[in-house]
Motif scaffolding. Structure first.
Motif, PDB file in Angstrom:
ATOM      1  N   GLU A  43       0.857  -1.180   0.000  1.00  0.00           N
ATOM      2  CA  GLU A  43       0.000   0.000   0.000  1.00  0.00           C
ATOM      3  C   GLU A  43       0.895   1.232   0.000  1.00  0.00           C
ATOM      4  OE1 GLU A  43      -3.373   0.059  -0.085  1.00  0.00           O
ATOM      5  OE2 GLU A  43      -3.335  -2.121  -0.259  1.00  0.00           O
ATOM      6  N   PHE A  44       0.445   2.283  -0.660  1.00  0.00           N
ATOM      7  CA  PHE A  44       1.262   3.486  -0.687  1.00  0.00           C
ATOM      8  C   PHE A  44       0.384   4.725  -0.739  1.00  0.00           C
ATOM      9  CE2 PHE A  44       0.525   2.545  -5.121  1.00  0.00           C
ATOM     10  CZ  PHE A  44       0.308   3.775  -5.694  1.00  0.00           C
ATOM     11  N   GLU A  45       0.967   5.842  -0.366  1.00  0.00           N
ATOM     12  CA  GLU A  45       0.349   7.157  -0.501  1.00  0.00           C
ATOM     13  C   GLU A  45       1.388   8.092  -1.089  1.00  0.00           C
ATOM     14  OE1 GLU A  45      -1.078   8.561   3.228  1.00  0.00           O
ATOM     15  OE2 GLU A  45      -2.821   7.235   3.239  1.00  0.00           O
ATOM     16  N   LEU A  46       0.958   8.902  -2.043  1.00  0.00           N
ATOM     17  CA  LEU A  46       1.827   9.892  -2.670  1.00  0.00           C
ATOM     18  C   LEU A  46       1.134  11.242  -2.637  1.00  0.00           C
ATOM     19  CD1 LEU A  46       2.814   7.902  -5.882  1.00  0.00           C
ATOM     20  CD2 LEU A  46       4.195   8.203  -3.832  1.00  0.00           C
ATOM     21  N   SER A  47       1.919  12.284  -2.606  1.00  0.00           N
ATOM     22  CA  SER A  47       1.369  13.637  -2.725  1.00  0.00           C
ATOM     23  C   SER A  47       1.642  14.121  -4.141  1.00  0.00           C
ATOM     24  CB  SER A  47       2.038  14.581  -1.738  1.00  0.00           C
ATOM     25  OG  SER A  47       1.785  14.158  -0.421  1.00  0.00           O
ATOM     26  N   ASP A  48       0.595  14.619  -4.807  1.00  0.00           N
ATOM     27  CA  ASP A  48       0.821  15.140  -6.154  1.00  0.00           C
ATOM     28  C   ASP A  48       1.280  16.590  -6.084  1.00  0.00           C
ATOM     29  OD1 ASP A  48      -1.440  16.623  -5.659  1.00  0.00           O
ATOM     30  OD2 ASP A  48      -2.712  15.617  -7.115  1.00  0.00           O
ATOM     31  N   HIS A  49       1.388  17.225  -7.235  1.00  0.00           N
ATOM     32  CA  HIS A  49       1.932  18.583  -7.304  1.00  0.00           C
ATOM     33  C   HIS A  49       1.021  19.629  -6.659  1.00  0.00           C
ATOM     34  CE1 HIS A  49      -0.731  18.347 -10.757  1.00  0.00           C
ATOM     35  NE2 HIS A  49      -0.752  19.671 -10.794  1.00  0.00           N
ATOM     36  N   THR A  50      -0.249  19.274  -6.416  1.00  0.00           N
ATOM     37  CA  THR A  50      -1.156  20.224  -5.759  1.00  0.00           C
ATOM     38  C   THR A  50      -1.253  19.962  -4.260  1.00  0.00           C
ATOM     39  OG1 THR A  50      -3.086  18.816  -6.156  1.00  0.00           O
ATOM     40  CG2 THR A  50      -2.547  20.458  -7.853  1.00  0.00           C
ATOM     41  N   GLY A  51      -0.586  18.916  -3.778  1.00  0.00           N
ATOM     42  CA  GLY A  51      -0.619  18.599  -2.355  1.00  0.00           C
ATOM     43  C   GLY A  51      -1.666  17.576  -1.977  1.00  0.00           C
ATOM     44  N   MET A  52      -2.475  17.112  -2.945  1.00  0.00           N
ATOM     45  CA  MET A  52      -3.486  16.095  -2.665  1.00  0.00           C
ATOM     46  C   MET A  52      -2.812  14.736  -2.493  1.00  0.00           C
ATOM     47  SD  MET A  52      -6.817  16.909  -4.988  1.00  0.00           S
ATOM     48  CE  MET A  52      -7.631  15.526  -4.224  1.00  0.00           C
ATOM     49  N   VAL A  53      -3.301  13.988  -1.532  1.00  0.00           N
ATOM     50  CA  VAL A  53      -2.765  12.652  -1.285  1.00  0.00           C
ATOM     51  C   VAL A  53      -3.412  11.674  -2.259  1.00  0.00           C
ATOM     52  CG1 VAL A  53      -2.571  10.788   0.394  1.00  0.00           C
ATOM     53  CG2 VAL A  53      -2.332  13.174   1.136  1.00  0.00           C
ATOM     54  N   ARG A  54      -2.595  10.916  -2.942  1.00  0.00           N
ATOM     55  CA  ARG A  54      -3.067   9.902  -3.898  1.00  0.00           C
ATOM     56  C   ARG A  54      -2.724   8.536  -3.348  1.00  0.00           C
ATOM     57  NH1 ARG A  54      -6.383  12.500  -7.400  1.00  0.00           N
ATOM     58  NH2 ARG A  54      -5.428  14.463  -7.984  1.00  0.00           N
ATOM     59  N   THR A  55      -3.637   7.589  -3.545  1.00  0.00           N
ATOM     60  CA  THR A  55      -3.407   6.218  -3.086  1.00  0.00           C
ATOM     61  C   THR A  55      -3.446   5.268  -4.267  1.00  0.00           C
ATOM     62  OG1 THR A  55      -5.743   5.779  -2.702  1.00  0.00           O
ATOM     63  CG2 THR A  55      -4.479   6.713  -0.859  1.00  0.00           C
ATOM     64  N   GLN A  56      -3.276   4.007  -3.973  1.00  0.00           N
ATOM     65  CA  GLN A  56      -3.305   2.976  -5.011  1.00  0.00           C
ATOM     66  C   GLN A  56      -4.653   2.938  -5.716  1.00  0.00           C
ATOM     67  OE1 GLN A  56      -1.893  -0.656  -3.445  1.00  0.00           O
ATOM     68  NE2 GLN A  56      -2.161  -1.810  -5.331  1.00  0.00           N
ATOM     69  N   ASP A  57      -5.713   3.243  -4.999  1.00  0.00           N
ATOM     70  CA  ASP A  57      -7.053   3.220  -5.589  1.00  0.00           C
ATOM     71  C   ASP A  57      -7.214   4.272  -6.681  1.00  0.00           C
ATOM     72  OD1 ASP A  57      -7.731   1.195  -3.837  1.00  0.00           O
ATOM     73  OD2 ASP A  57      -8.518   2.582  -2.331  1.00  0.00           O
TER      74      ASP A  57
END
Length: 62
Positions: A43-57
């Motif tokens: 499982e992972f979480e990433l922050s995109d260029h706008t600061g929103m957290v993105r997940t695998q889903d």
């Protein structure tokens, strides 16, 4: 050839064989993992260029 030259040549040959064996072993292990489906999944979480957290889903089906 002197004893030192023969020893050095033997040592270089042994190191080359060990290096070749390691390359073939890594290639074999990666092929075996690919065939058996033992891929690492986490499982992972990433922050995109706008600061929103993105997940695998968010990336499902892409």
């Amino acid at each position: 050839m002197t004893f030192l030259q023969q020893s050095l040549l033997t040592l270089i040959g042994i190191v080359a064989l060990v290096f070749l064996w390691l390359l073939l072993r890594v290639d074999y292990r990666s092929d075996t993992a690919r065939k058996t489906g033992n891929a690492i999944q986490a499982e992972f979480e990433l922050s995109d260029h706008t600061g929103m957290v993105r997940t695998q889903d968010d990336f499902a089906g892409r």
